[in-house]
Design a protein around this motif. Structure first.
Motif, PDB file in Angstrom:
ATOM      1  N   ALA A  64      54.644  32.338  16.939  1.00 34.18           N
ATOM      2  CA  ALA A  64      55.896  33.001  16.693  1.00 34.18           C
ATOM      3  C   ALA A  64      55.630  34.539  16.352  1.00 34.18           C
ATOM      4  CB  ALA A  64      56.236  32.347  15.144  1.00 34.18           C
ATOM      5  N   MET A  65      54.909  34.841  15.789  1.00 42.88           N
ATOM      6  CA  MET A  65      54.543  36.442  15.785  1.00 42.88           C
ATOM      7  C   MET A  65      54.556  37.224  16.861  1.00 42.88           C
ATOM      8  SD  MET A  65      51.531  38.088  13.565  1.00 42.88           S
ATOM      9  CE  MET A  65      52.637  38.384  11.988  1.00 42.88           C
ATOM     10  N   ARG A  66      53.724  36.832  17.814  1.00 40.05           N
ATOM     11  CA  ARG A  66      53.491  37.369  19.066  1.00 40.05           C
ATOM     12  C   ARG A  66      54.619  37.425  19.887  1.00 40.05           C
ATOM     13  NH1 ARG A  66      47.396  36.218  21.143  1.00 40.05           N
ATOM     14  NH2 ARG A  66      48.177  37.935  22.628  1.00 40.05           N
ATOM     15  N   MET A  67      55.542  36.668  19.885  1.00 39.79           N
ATOM     16  CA  MET A  67      56.582  36.790  20.573  1.00 39.79           C
ATOM     17  C   MET A  67      57.603  38.019  20.316  1.00 39.79           C
ATOM     18  SD  MET A  67      57.759  32.831  21.382  1.00 39.79           S
ATOM     19  CE  MET A  67      57.827  32.067  19.864  1.00 39.79           C
ATOM     20  N   VAL A  68      57.372  38.541  19.241  1.00 39.21           N
ATOM     21  CA  VAL A  68      58.146  39.713  18.774  1.00 39.21           C
ATOM     22  C   VAL A  68      57.388  40.849  19.761  1.00 39.21           C
ATOM     23  CG1 VAL A  68      58.649  41.533  17.037  1.00 39.21           C
ATOM     24  CG2 VAL A  68      58.229  39.062  16.579  1.00 39.21           C
ATOM     25  N   ASN A  69      56.386  41.022  20.121  1.00 39.30           N
ATOM     26  CA  ASN A  69      55.850  41.950  20.869  1.00 39.30           C
ATOM     27  C   ASN A  69      55.586  41.647  22.267  1.00 39.30           C
ATOM     28  OD1 ASN A  69      53.439  41.161  20.442  1.00 39.30           O
ATOM     29  ND2 ASN A  69      52.340  42.927  19.695  1.00 39.30           N
ATOM     30  N   ARG A  70      56.131  40.477  22.405  1.00 37.33           N
ATOM     31  CA  ARG A  70      55.748  39.700  23.863  1.00 37.33           C
ATOM     32  C   ARG A  70      54.257  39.802  24.456  1.00 37.33           C
ATOM     33  NH1 ARG A  70      60.294  42.337  27.628  1.00 37.33           N
ATOM     34  NH2 ARG A  70      59.293  41.075  29.182  1.00 37.33           N
ATOM     35  N   THR A  71      53.555  39.716  23.315  1.00 34.88           N
ATOM     36  CA  THR A  71      52.144  39.331  23.813  1.00 34.88           C
ATOM     37  C   THR A  71      52.200  37.873  24.047  1.00 34.88           C
ATOM     38  OG1 THR A  71      51.478  39.556  21.473  1.00 34.88           O
ATOM     39  CG2 THR A  71      50.748  41.264  22.880  1.00 34.88           C
ATOM     40  N   VAL A  72      53.060  37.063  23.665  1.00 35.59           N
ATOM     41  CA  VAL A  72      53.717  35.706  24.093  1.00 35.59           C
ATOM     42  C   VAL A  72      54.813  36.034  24.576  1.00 35.59           C
ATOM     43  CG1 VAL A  72      53.731  33.315  23.496  1.00 35.59           C
ATOM     44  CG2 VAL A  72      51.657  34.533  22.699  1.00 35.59           C
ATOM     45  N   GLU A  73      55.273  35.279  25.738  1.00 36.62           N
ATOM     46  CA  GLU A  73      56.549  35.442  26.216  1.00 36.62           C
ATOM     47  C   GLU A  73      57.167  33.956  25.595  1.00 36.62           C
ATOM     48  OE1 GLU A  73      58.317  37.816  27.687  1.00 36.62           O
ATOM     49  OE2 GLU A  73      56.893  39.139  28.492  1.00 36.62           O
ATOM     50  N   MET A  74      58.440  34.269  25.243  1.00 33.02           N
ATOM     51  CA  MET A  74      59.250  33.084  24.737  1.00 33.02           C
ATOM     52  C   MET A  74      59.538  32.320  25.934  1.00 33.02           C
ATOM     53  SD  MET A  74      62.359  34.726  23.046  1.00 33.02           S
ATOM     54  CE  MET A  74      61.821  36.516  22.869  1.00 33.02           C
ATOM     55  N   THR A  75      59.900  30.803  25.681  1.00 32.30           N
ATOM     56  CA  THR A  75      60.266  29.921  26.707  1.00 32.30           C
ATOM     57  C   THR A  75      61.833  30.085  26.530  1.00 32.30           C
ATOM     58  OG1 THR A  75      58.397  28.600  26.227  1.00 32.30           O
ATOM     59  CG2 THR A  75      60.046  27.690  27.736  1.00 32.30           C
ATOM     60  N   SER A  76      62.629  29.979  25.353  1.00 32.52           N
ATOM     61  CA  SER A  76      63.884  30.254  25.414  1.00 32.52           C
ATOM     62  C   SER A  76      64.130  30.729  24.125  1.00 32.52           C
ATOM     63  CB  SER A  76      64.746  28.704  25.587  1.00 32.52           C
ATOM     64  OG  SER A  76      64.227  27.996  24.812  1.00 32.52           O
ATOM     65  N   VAL A  86      64.285  41.941  22.524  1.00 36.27           N
ATOM     66  CA  VAL A  86      62.737  42.457  22.916  1.00 36.27           C
ATOM     67  C   VAL A  86      62.683  42.291  24.247  1.00 36.27           C
ATOM     68  CG1 VAL A  86      61.689  41.984  20.716  1.00 36.27           C
ATOM     69  CG2 VAL A  86      61.676  40.103  22.288  1.00 36.27           C
ATOM     70  N   LYS A  87      63.508  41.474  25.094  1.00 37.41           N
ATOM     71  CA  LYS A  87      63.515  41.346  26.416  1.00 37.41           C
ATOM     72  C   LYS A  87      64.031  42.398  27.240  1.00 37.41           C
ATOM     73  CE  LYS A  87      64.239  36.232  25.843  1.00 37.41           C
ATOM     74  NZ  LYS A  87      65.359  35.333  26.217  1.00 37.41           N
ATOM     75  N   ASP A  88      64.783  43.213  26.562  1.00 36.80           N
ATOM     76  CA  ASP A  88      65.358  44.483  27.171  1.00 36.80           C
ATOM     77  C   ASP A  88      64.158  45.434  27.493  1.00 36.80           C
ATOM     78  OD1 ASP A  88      67.718  43.254  27.109  1.00 36.80           O
ATOM     79  OD2 ASP A  88      68.458  44.805  25.670  1.00 36.80           O
ATOM     80  N   GLY A  89      63.857  45.765  28.465  1.00 38.08           N
ATOM     81  CA  GLY A  89      62.828  46.905  29.001  1.00 38.08           C
ATOM     82  C   GLY A  89      61.708  46.423  28.924  1.00 38.08           C
ATOM     83  N   ASP A  90      60.587  47.301  28.859  1.00 39.95           N
ATOM     84  CA  ASP A  90      59.142  46.985  29.545  1.00 39.95           C
ATOM     85  C   ASP A  90      58.337  46.460  28.206  1.00 39.95           C
ATOM     86  OD1 ASP A  90      57.041  47.114  31.075  1.00 39.95           O
ATOM     87  OD2 ASP A  90      56.588  49.177  30.655  1.00 39.95           O
ATOM     88  N   ALA A  91      57.727  45.385  28.510  1.00 39.56           N
ATOM     89  CA  ALA A  91      56.755  44.727  27.541  1.00 39.56           C
ATOM     90  C   ALA A  91      55.631  45.630  27.118  1.00 39.56           C
ATOM     91  CB  ALA A  91      56.004  43.572  27.941  1.00 39.56           C
ATOM     92  N   ALA A  92      55.182  46.582  28.099  1.00 39.23           N
ATOM     93  CA  ALA A  92      54.078  47.484  27.420  1.00 39.23           C
ATOM     94  C   ALA A  92      54.465  48.508  26.401  1.00 39.23           C
ATOM     95  CB  ALA A  92      53.342  48.136  28.885  1.00 39.23           C
ATOM     96  N   ILE A  93      55.873  49.199  26.814  1.00 36.22           N
ATOM     97  CA  ILE A  93      56.518  50.118  25.894  1.00 36.22           C
ATOM     98  C   ILE A  93      56.388  49.344  24.657  1.00 36.22           C
ATOM     99  CG2 ILE A  93      58.347  51.567  25.520  1.00 36.22           C
ATOM    100  CD1 ILE A  93      58.537  51.993  28.453  1.00 36.22           C
ATOM    101  N   LEU A  94      57.088  48.139  24.589  1.00 32.22           N
ATOM    102  CA  LEU A  94      57.615  47.556  23.362  1.00 32.22           C
ATOM    103  C   LEU A  94      56.272  47.437  22.362  1.00 32.22           C
ATOM    104  CD1 LEU A  94      59.591  45.728  21.868  1.00 32.22           C
ATOM    105  CD2 LEU A  94      58.567  43.664  22.919  1.00 32.22           C
ATOM    106  N   ARG A  95      55.123  46.905  23.237  1.00 35.65           N
ATOM    107  CA  ARG A  95      53.989  46.847  22.504  1.00 35.65           C
ATOM    108  C   ARG A  95      53.263  48.185  21.772  1.00 35.65           C
ATOM    109  NH1 ARG A  95      51.708  43.348  26.910  1.00 35.65           N
ATOM    110  NH2 ARG A  95      53.383  42.007  26.702  1.00 35.65           N
ATOM    111  N   ARG A  96      53.613  49.170  22.227  1.00 29.14           N
ATOM    112  CA  ARG A  96      52.980  50.395  21.887  1.00 29.14           C
ATOM    113  C   ARG A  96      54.043  50.819  20.535  1.00 29.14           C
ATOM    114  NH1 ARG A  96      53.766  53.904  26.666  1.00 29.14           N
ATOM    115  NH2 ARG A  96      52.376  52.714  28.173  1.00 29.14           N
ATOM    116  N   GLU A  97      55.215  50.356  20.599  1.00 33.70           N
ATOM    117  CA  GLU A  97      55.975  50.590  19.502  1.00 33.70           C
ATOM    118  C   GLU A  97      56.056  49.921  18.296  1.00 33.70           C
ATOM    119  OE1 GLU A  97      59.741  52.087  22.068  1.00 33.70           O
ATOM    120  OE2 GLU A  97      59.896  50.290  21.058  1.00 33.70           O
ATOM    121  N   ILE A  98      55.064  48.693  18.444  1.00 33.67           N
ATOM    122  CA  ILE A  98      55.138  47.859  17.358  1.00 33.67           C
ATOM    123  C   ILE A  98      53.919  47.772  16.817  1.00 33.67           C
ATOM    124  CG2 ILE A  98      55.537  45.290  16.612  1.00 33.67           C
ATOM    125  CD1 ILE A  98      57.779  45.048  18.642  1.00 33.67           C
TER     126      ILE A  98
END
Ligand SMILES: Nc1ncnc2c1ncn2[C@@H]1O[C@H](COP(=O)(O)OP(=O)(O)OP(=O)(O)O)[C@@H](O)[C@H]1O
Ligand SMILES: [Mg+2]
Length: 400
Positions: A64-76, A86-98
């Motif tokens: 549940a936690m890792r879907m926030v920074n998309r180190t796990v991608e949610m199914t729906s 969190v789905k907007d934009g690049d996952a790598a950038i998101l990870r740096r910000e969180i």
């Protein structure tokens, strides 16, 4: 934090002091699994609060936690930080910000503490001055010696490494922090101290924090709100610690919270929240008679010897006060010193461990703020649902 560290790099994105986080019908099914690890999760975490996810092993907390920074991608479903998915934009950038703190701390062993803390600023190409300033500030904020910047992780204790982990997660002033069993690897005594420190820090920085633990005591202590999860990533109850203890939603929650629920209520109160007693305090060299006079009207039958900064050094016994002036070295040193930010439950454990009816309470800088007594705690218990709160349960001190 209002330190001017907000950067052009992150003000364009999720960057903010803190943002609310909203799970909207979030489901995760891992490939090949025949059931969901997290199922249709709805949660709203207000900005600036600590939300604890707690539950048995394998119930889906980390997922549940890792879907926030998309180190796990949610199914729906969707997760919003502020009003952005969190789905907007690049996952790598998101990870740096969180900010992300994990149980194994995960410091890079061959990089210095300074370099570890500067990991994300470096990725963002901050210049050297700005990075150095930020590292110094974060070491200070997390209670670490500035000299540590040049040491390596193996040269620090587990608790110190954990503080570095927190400092690293805070490096770019993230709007959201994810903390997965951050104190899990730390011995119980240091863990209690780190929890207190972290709560003090949070009072200052007011981040939105998702905090995972399987320890219900830690959840009650750290959480503004707690989501109790059960297998399959379903939330059995989402409530404040008080609600959870007073009105568990079902048998699962009641079981999970535990039979000593009444005693756990002590963990809802901090030592600073109760009316402490006063003891006369004095520096060495004062006339003992004056102190003895003060003792006649004092709530606590002993006086506290303090230094020039009002930090307690020991209790003064009547024998100490036989001398004409207050001695430099009292009979009983090593008084239990109780952090004002600690819970009543931990404060009681400290009194019991010290075999003492009274403990001096100190603020973050070690200065005397009052005295906690066993009587204060028993009055507190008597005042709240006395029927349910069984004093004998107190025989068994909390393990930290
Ligand atoms: N990468 C993965 N691939 C397949 N299944 C996984 C993966 N990660 C986790 N799972 C499964 O998903 C479920 C939830 O796992 P998760 O790690 O989120 O639990 P947890 O609540 O964090 O547990 P713990 O308290 O032990 O850390 C478990 O059944 C686990 O086996
Ligand atoms: Mg986990």
């Amino acid at each position: 934090m209002p330190d001017g560290s907000r950067s052009a790099e992150n003000s364009s994105s999720h960057g903010a002091d803190a943002s609310p986080v909203r799970y909207q019908g979030v489901t995760k099914r891992y490939p090949g699994a025949d059931s969901d690890a997290v199922h249709d999760l709805d949660l709203e975490i207000p900005s600036g609060e600590i939300c604890v996810l707690v539950g048995p092993s394998g119930c889906g907390k980390t997922t549940a936690m890792r879907m926030v920074n998309r180190t796990v991608e949610m199914t729906s479903g969707d997760i919003l930080i502020g009003d952005r998915s969190v789905k907007d934009g690049d996952a790598a950038i998101l990870r740096r910000e969180i900010g992300y703190v994990i149980q194994q701390i995960g410091l890079f062993p061959h990089r210095t503490i300074g370099q570890n803390i500067a990991t994300v600023p470096k990725l963002l190409n901050w210049d050297k001055n700005r990075t150095d300033d930020r590292v110094t500030k974060l070491l200070d904020l997390t209670g670490l010696d500035p000299e540590f910047a040049d040491r390596y992780p193996s040269q620090l204790s587990g608790g110190q490494q954990q503080r570095v982990g927190v400092a690293r997660a805070l490096a770019v002033d993230p709007p959201v922090m994810l903390m997965d069993e951050p104190f899990g690897a730390i011995d119980p005594i240091s863990r209690g101290r780190l929890q207190n420190e972290f709560l003090r820090l949070q009072a200052d920085i007011k981040k939105t924090i998702l905090f995972v633990t399987h320890d219900v005591d830690e959840a009650i202590k750290m959480g503004d709100r707690i989501a109790v999860m059960k297998k399959g990533g379903e939330v059995a109850q989402f409530a404040t610690p008080t609600e959870l203890l007073m009105e568990p939603a079902d048998d699962f929650v009641e079981d999970f919270v535990g039979a000593d629920r009444a005693l756990k209520r002590l963990a809802l109160m901090r030592v600073r929240d109760v009316d402490l007693w006063n003891a006369p305090s004095t520096q060495a060299g004062r006339r003992s008679d004056d102190v003895l006079n003060e003792l006649k009207t004092s709530e606590v039958p002993y006086a506290v010897l303090v230094d020039g900064e009002n930090r307690p050094l020991g209790w003064l016994s009547t024998r100490d006060l036989d001398a004409e002036t207050v001695p430099v070295h009292p009979d009983s040193t090593g008084v239990p010193m109780i952090d004002a930010d600690t819970t009543l439950r931990d404060g009681l454990a400290q009194l019991l461990a010290g075999g003492s009816l009274y403990g001096t309470v100190v603020d973050g800088r070690g200065r005397l703020t009052g005295v906690l007594s066993v009587e204060i705690i028993s009055d507190f218990l008597a005042s709240k649902e006395a029927a349910e709160v069984a004093i004998p349960a107190v025989d068994r001190p909390h393990d930290d």
